[in-house]
Scaffold this motif. Structure first.
Motif, PDB file in Angstrom:
ATOM      1  N   ASP A 202       0.868  -1.177   0.000  1.00 33.34           N
ATOM      2  CA  ASP A 202       0.000   0.000   0.000  1.00 33.34           C
ATOM      3  C   ASP A 202       0.907   1.230   0.000  1.00 33.34           C
ATOM      4  OD1 ASP A 202      -2.038   1.812   0.183  1.00 33.34           O
ATOM      5  OD2 ASP A 202      -2.518   1.393   2.281  1.00 33.34           O
ATOM      6  N   ASP A 203       1.143   1.771  -1.180  1.00 31.10           N
ATOM      7  CA  ASP A 203       2.024   2.937  -1.332  1.00 31.10           C
ATOM      8  C   ASP A 203       1.187   4.094  -1.854  1.00 31.10           C
ATOM      9  OD1 ASP A 203       4.041   4.753  -1.722  1.00 31.10           O
ATOM     10  OD2 ASP A 203       5.386   3.359  -2.743  1.00 31.10           O
ATOM     11  N   ARG A 204       0.681   4.888  -0.934  1.00 38.60           N
ATOM     12  CA  ARG A 204      -0.260   5.943  -1.297  1.00 38.60           C
ATOM     13  C   ARG A 204       0.374   7.006  -2.190  1.00 38.60           C
ATOM     14  NH1 ARG A 204      -4.634   5.301   2.359  1.00 38.60           N
ATOM     15  NH2 ARG A 204      -4.785   3.041   2.536  1.00 38.60           N
ATOM     16  N   GLU A 205       1.610   7.388  -1.880  1.00 36.63           N
ATOM     17  CA  GLU A 205       2.265   8.433  -2.673  1.00 36.63           C
ATOM     18  C   GLU A 205       2.465   8.001  -4.117  1.00 36.63           C
ATOM     19  OE1 GLU A 205       5.783  10.208  -1.143  1.00 36.63           O
ATOM     20  OE2 GLU A 205       4.967  10.471   0.879  1.00 36.63           O
ATOM     21  N   ALA A 206       2.787   6.734  -4.321  1.00 34.44           N
ATOM     22  CA  ALA A 206       2.992   6.213  -5.678  1.00 34.44           C
ATOM     23  C   ALA A 206       1.697   5.728  -6.317  1.00 34.44           C
ATOM     24  CB  ALA A 206       4.006   5.077  -5.651  1.00 34.44           C
ATOM     25  N   ARG A 208      -0.059   3.068  -5.596  1.00 37.09           N
ATOM     26  CA  ARG A 208       0.035   1.635  -5.880  1.00 37.09           C
ATOM     27  C   ARG A 208      -0.537   0.841  -4.725  1.00 37.09           C
ATOM     28  NH1 ARG A 208       5.628  -0.608  -6.963  1.00 37.09           N
ATOM     29  NH2 ARG A 208       6.472   1.226  -5.932  1.00 37.09           N
ATOM     30  N   ALA A 209      -1.501  -0.007  -5.013  1.00 38.18           N
ATOM     31  CA  ALA A 209      -2.059  -0.925  -4.029  1.00 38.18           C
ATOM     32  C   ALA A 209      -2.053  -2.314  -4.653  1.00 38.18           C
ATOM     33  CB  ALA A 209      -3.469  -0.515  -3.633  1.00 38.18           C
ATOM     34  N   ARG A 210      -1.389  -3.246  -3.992  1.00 35.10           N
ATOM     35  CA  ARG A 210      -1.282  -4.597  -4.539  1.00 35.10           C
ATOM     36  C   ARG A 210      -1.643  -5.625  -3.463  1.00 35.10           C
ATOM     37  NH1 ARG A 210      -1.461  -1.959  -8.305  1.00 35.10           N
ATOM     38  NH2 ARG A 210       0.063  -1.638  -9.984  1.00 35.10           N
ATOM     39  N   VAL A 211      -2.425  -6.602  -3.876  1.00 31.56           N
ATOM     40  CA  VAL A 211      -2.776  -7.731  -3.009  1.00 31.56           C
ATOM     41  C   VAL A 211      -2.529  -8.989  -3.836  1.00 31.56           C
ATOM     42  CG1 VAL A 211      -4.563  -8.850  -1.634  1.00 31.56           C
ATOM     43  CG2 VAL A 211      -4.553  -6.349  -1.857  1.00 31.56           C
ATOM     44  N   GLU A 228      -8.366  -2.483  -5.373  1.00 27.26           N
ATOM     45  CA  GLU A 228      -9.143  -1.241  -5.525  1.00 27.26           C
ATOM     46  C   GLU A 228      -9.698  -0.781  -4.186  1.00 27.26           C
ATOM     47  OE1 GLU A 228     -12.940   0.521  -8.108  1.00 27.26           O
ATOM     48  OE2 GLU A 228     -12.180  -1.516  -8.472  1.00 27.26           O
ATOM     49  N   ALA A 229     -10.189  -1.733  -3.400  1.00 28.68           N
ATOM     50  CA  ALA A 229     -10.715  -1.379  -2.081  1.00 28.68           C
ATOM     51  C   ALA A 229      -9.615  -0.847  -1.176  1.00 28.68           C
ATOM     52  CB  ALA A 229     -11.378  -2.612  -1.451  1.00 28.68           C
ATOM     53  N   LEU A 230      -8.429  -1.438  -1.271  1.00 28.13           N
ATOM     54  CA  LEU A 230      -7.301  -0.983  -0.461  1.00 28.13           C
ATOM     55  C   LEU A 230      -6.898   0.437  -0.848  1.00 28.13           C
ATOM     56  CD1 LEU A 230      -5.041  -1.555   1.602  1.00 28.13           C
ATOM     57  CD2 LEU A 230      -3.731  -2.618  -0.248  1.00 28.13           C
ATOM     58  N   ALA A 231      -6.886   0.722  -2.144  1.00 27.84           N
ATOM     59  CA  ALA A 231      -6.528   2.068  -2.606  1.00 27.84           C
ATOM     60  C   ALA A 231      -7.507   3.113  -2.095  1.00 27.84           C
ATOM     61  CB  ALA A 231      -6.488   2.092  -4.130  1.00 27.84           C
ATOM     62  N   ASN A 232      -8.743   2.704  -1.854  1.00 30.75           N
ATOM     63  CA  ASN A 232      -9.766   3.639  -1.381  1.00 30.75           C
ATOM     64  C   ASN A 232      -9.877   3.695   0.136  1.00 30.75           C
ATOM     65  OD1 ASN A 232     -10.552   4.362  -4.013  1.00 30.75           O
ATOM     66  ND2 ASN A 232     -11.918   2.588  -4.157  1.00 30.75           N
ATOM     67  N   ALA A 233      -9.109   2.857   0.843  1.00 27.80           N
ATOM     68  CA  ALA A 233      -9.179   2.798   2.311  1.00 27.80           C
ATOM     69  C   ALA A 233      -8.247   3.848   2.905  1.00 27.80           C
ATOM     70  CB  ALA A 233      -8.816   1.401   2.793  1.00 27.80           C
ATOM     71  N   ARG A 234      -8.667   5.059   2.933  1.00 28.05           N
ATOM     72  CA  ARG A 234      -7.778   6.166   3.301  1.00 28.05           C
ATOM     73  C   ARG A 234      -7.381   6.190   4.765  1.00 28.05           C
ATOM     74  NH1 ARG A 234      -4.968   7.138  -0.797  1.00 28.05           N
ATOM     75  NH2 ARG A 234      -6.128   7.692  -2.659  1.00 28.05           N
ATOM     76  N   LEU A 241     -10.329  -1.985   7.108  1.00 28.25           N
ATOM     77  CA  LEU A 241      -9.804  -3.341   6.993  1.00 28.25           C
ATOM     78  C   LEU A 241     -10.929  -4.331   6.709  1.00 28.25           C
ATOM     79  CD1 LEU A 241      -7.553  -5.463   7.257  1.00 28.25           C
ATOM     80  CD2 LEU A 241      -7.952  -5.448   9.731  1.00 28.25           C
ATOM     81  N   ALA A 242     -12.032  -4.189   7.426  1.00 27.98           N
ATOM     82  CA  ALA A 242     -13.172  -5.079   7.220  1.00 27.98           C
ATOM     83  C   ALA A 242     -13.739  -4.923   5.812  1.00 27.98           C
ATOM     84  CB  ALA A 242     -14.254  -4.779   8.264  1.00 27.98           C
ATOM     85  N   ALA A 243     -13.751  -3.686   5.314  1.00 27.12           N
ATOM     86  CA  ALA A 243     -14.275  -3.440   3.967  1.00 27.12           C
ATOM     87  C   ALA A 243     -13.388  -4.069   2.905  1.00 27.12           C
ATOM     88  CB  ALA A 243     -14.405  -1.929   3.735  1.00 27.12           C
ATOM     89  N   VAL A 244     -12.074  -3.952   3.088  1.00 21.65           N
ATOM     90  CA  VAL A 244     -11.143  -4.549   2.130  1.00 21.65           C
ATOM     91  C   VAL A 244     -11.262  -6.072   2.162  1.00 21.65           C
ATOM     92  CG1 VAL A 244      -8.721  -4.831   1.481  1.00 21.65           C
ATOM     93  CG2 VAL A 244      -9.539  -2.603   2.254  1.00 21.65           C
ATOM     94  N   MET A 245     -11.379  -6.634   3.362  1.00 24.34           N
ATOM     95  CA  MET A 245     -11.492  -8.095   3.477  1.00 24.34           C
ATOM     96  C   MET A 245     -12.781  -8.608   2.855  1.00 24.34           C
ATOM     97  SD  MET A 245      -9.129 -10.039   4.413  1.00 24.34           S
ATOM     98  CE  MET A 245     -10.192 -11.476   4.446  1.00 24.34           C
ATOM     99  N   LYS A 246     -13.831  -7.827   2.949  1.00 23.83           N
ATOM    100  CA  LYS A 246     -15.100  -8.246   2.345  1.00 23.83           C
ATOM    101  C   LYS A 246     -14.950  -8.399   0.835  1.00 23.83           C
ATOM    102  CE  LYS A 246     -20.022  -7.072   2.127  1.00 23.83           C
ATOM    103  NZ  LYS A 246     -21.071  -6.104   2.559  1.00 23.83           N
ATOM    104  N   VAL A 247     -14.256  -7.442   0.218  1.00 25.78           N
ATOM    105  CA  VAL A 247     -14.014  -7.524  -1.221  1.00 25.78           C
ATOM    106  C   VAL A 247     -13.014  -8.646  -1.523  1.00 25.78           C
ATOM    107  CG1 VAL A 247     -13.208  -6.280  -3.255  1.00 25.78           C
ATOM    108  CG2 VAL A 247     -14.507  -5.077  -1.493  1.00 25.78           C
ATOM    109  N   ALA A 248     -11.989  -8.780  -0.656  1.00 27.00           N
ATOM    110  CA  ALA A 248     -10.988  -9.831  -0.857  1.00 27.00           C
ATOM    111  C   ALA A 248     -11.628 -11.214  -0.852  1.00 27.00           C
ATOM    112  CB  ALA A 248      -9.920  -9.746   0.229  1.00 27.00           C
ATOM    113  N   GLU A 249     -12.638 -11.407  -0.036  1.00 24.97           N
ATOM    114  CA  GLU A 249     -13.308 -12.706   0.020  1.00 24.97           C
ATOM    115  C   GLU A 249     -13.988 -13.039  -1.312  1.00 24.97           C
ATOM    116  OE1 GLU A 249     -15.819 -12.478   3.416  1.00 24.97           O
ATOM    117  OE2 GLU A 249     -14.176 -12.733   4.848  1.00 24.97           O
ATOM    118  N   GLN A 250     -14.485 -12.021  -1.988  1.00 27.85           N
ATOM    119  CA  GLN A 250     -15.070 -12.248  -3.315  1.00 27.85           C
ATOM    120  C   GLN A 250     -13.976 -12.663  -4.306  1.00 27.85           C
ATOM    121  OE1 GLN A 250     -17.159  -8.643  -4.337  1.00 27.85           O
ATOM    122  NE2 GLN A 250     -18.389  -8.674  -2.464  1.00 27.85           N
ATOM    123  N   ASP A 251     -12.817 -11.988  -4.228  1.00 33.72           N
ATOM    124  CA  ASP A 251     -11.683 -12.378  -5.074  1.00 33.72           C
ATOM    125  C   ASP A 251     -11.240 -13.800  -4.769  1.00 33.72           C
ATOM    126  OD1 ASP A 251     -11.476  -9.945  -6.434  1.00 33.72           O
ATOM    127  OD2 ASP A 251     -10.103  -9.089  -4.964  1.00 33.72           O
TER     128      ASP A 251
END
Length: 280
Positions: A202-206, A208-211, A228-234, A241-251
């Motif tokens: 999670d590199d906000r300045e660059a 870049r969000a990678r999972v 995408e969810a991680l990039a939006n988790a400001r 964290l819970a929101a990102v994991m919810k999307v991650a579970e779909q992935d």
């Protein structure tokens, strides 16, 4: 068991190695550290006519650091990366990954280029380098070309290497000081191959969000929805964290569709642990 008979070649440079590889006409293998190739030879899973030893080629052993990237030669060993303790920001990721590979005797021989070329889905480097947006520089009869790790690894033990090509180096973009990193690996014993491994950047300045997830039954794959969810988790809050994991579970449901219940559960836990580390 012992290997079938082969001709051992020791070229004096990369150009000479490439000529030998081309002359082998598909019946030659490169020997860097030998930690994977040696096993395959001994079990006679492969029986090449030529084994080309590139382990001593200085051209493949350099580490260069610039303002934008770290470039590591394909022949650089895991131990050398461990000892160099490269200042890659986010807690010296590369050294931490290297020290977790097998044990020191293996790290003294095994190389980063060999790990990528072998493309074992349970290896440490491929998912980490994919999360770091690394590129693999290839060299062959047609010259040089670069591929992102995500395009270089095509599947278990399968890469985009073409006939007569070899891995020359790996180029890793530098992270910003704001970068956060998380990595979780489940292994049967310390240093073993991963049963499941998740890598988070999670590199906000660059921007870049990678999972990335990989494991014994899964070649490295990006969880793009979670990215995408991680990039939006400001705020990096528990709710984020819970929101990102919810999307991650779909992935995870998509990429682990053929996995058994144990692997699916393990993959979920590794992704969650890696995300928690990145959120700290």
């Amino acid at each position: 068991m012992k290997p079938a008979k082969f001709e051992y070649l020791r070229p004096r440079g990369v150009d000479e190695a490439l000529k030998a590889l081309a002359a082998g006409n598909g019946d030659a293998r490169l020997l860097a550290g030998g930690q994977s190739l040696g096993v395959l030879l001994n079990l006679r899973m492969i029986e090449p006519k030529y084994v080309i030893d590139i382990s001593q080629l200085a051209e493949l052993k350099g580490i260069e650091m610039s303002g934008t990237a770290i470039t590591i030669g394909a022949g650089v060993t895991h131990a050398a990366i461990e000892d160099a303790n490269l200042n890659d920001a986010a807690g010296r990721i590369l050294a931490k990954v290297a020290v977790g590979i097998a044990y020191r005797t293996v790290r003294n021989r095994g190389t980063i280029g060999g790990s990528l070329a072998h493309a074992d889905p349970a290896a440490d480097w491929p998912p980490v380098l994919m999360a770091l947006d690394a590129k693999v520089r290839l060299r062959g009869p047609g010259g040089r070309r670069e591929l992102p790790v995500s395009e270089f690894i095509l599947g278990p033990l399968t890469t985009a290497l073409e006939a007569g090509e070899m891995v020359e180096s790996v180029r890793i973009p530098r992270l910003t000081k704001a970068a956060r990193w998380g990595r979780a690996k489940f292994e049967i014993k310390p240093g073993d191959f991963a049963q499941s491994l998740a890598a988070i950047l999670d590199d906000r300045e660059a921007r870049r969000a990678r999972v990335v997830l990989s494991g014994r039954a899964l070649s490295p794959v990006r969880l793009t929805g979670a990215e995408e969810a991680l990039a939006n988790a400001r705020a990096r809050s528990p709710a984020d964290l819970a929101a990102v994991m919810k999307v991650a579970e779909q992935d995870l449901a998509r990429v682990s569709a053929r996995a058994d219940e144990y692997d699916r559960s393990l993959n979920r836990v590794m992704v969650e642990r890696a995300l928690k580390e990145a959120f700290v």
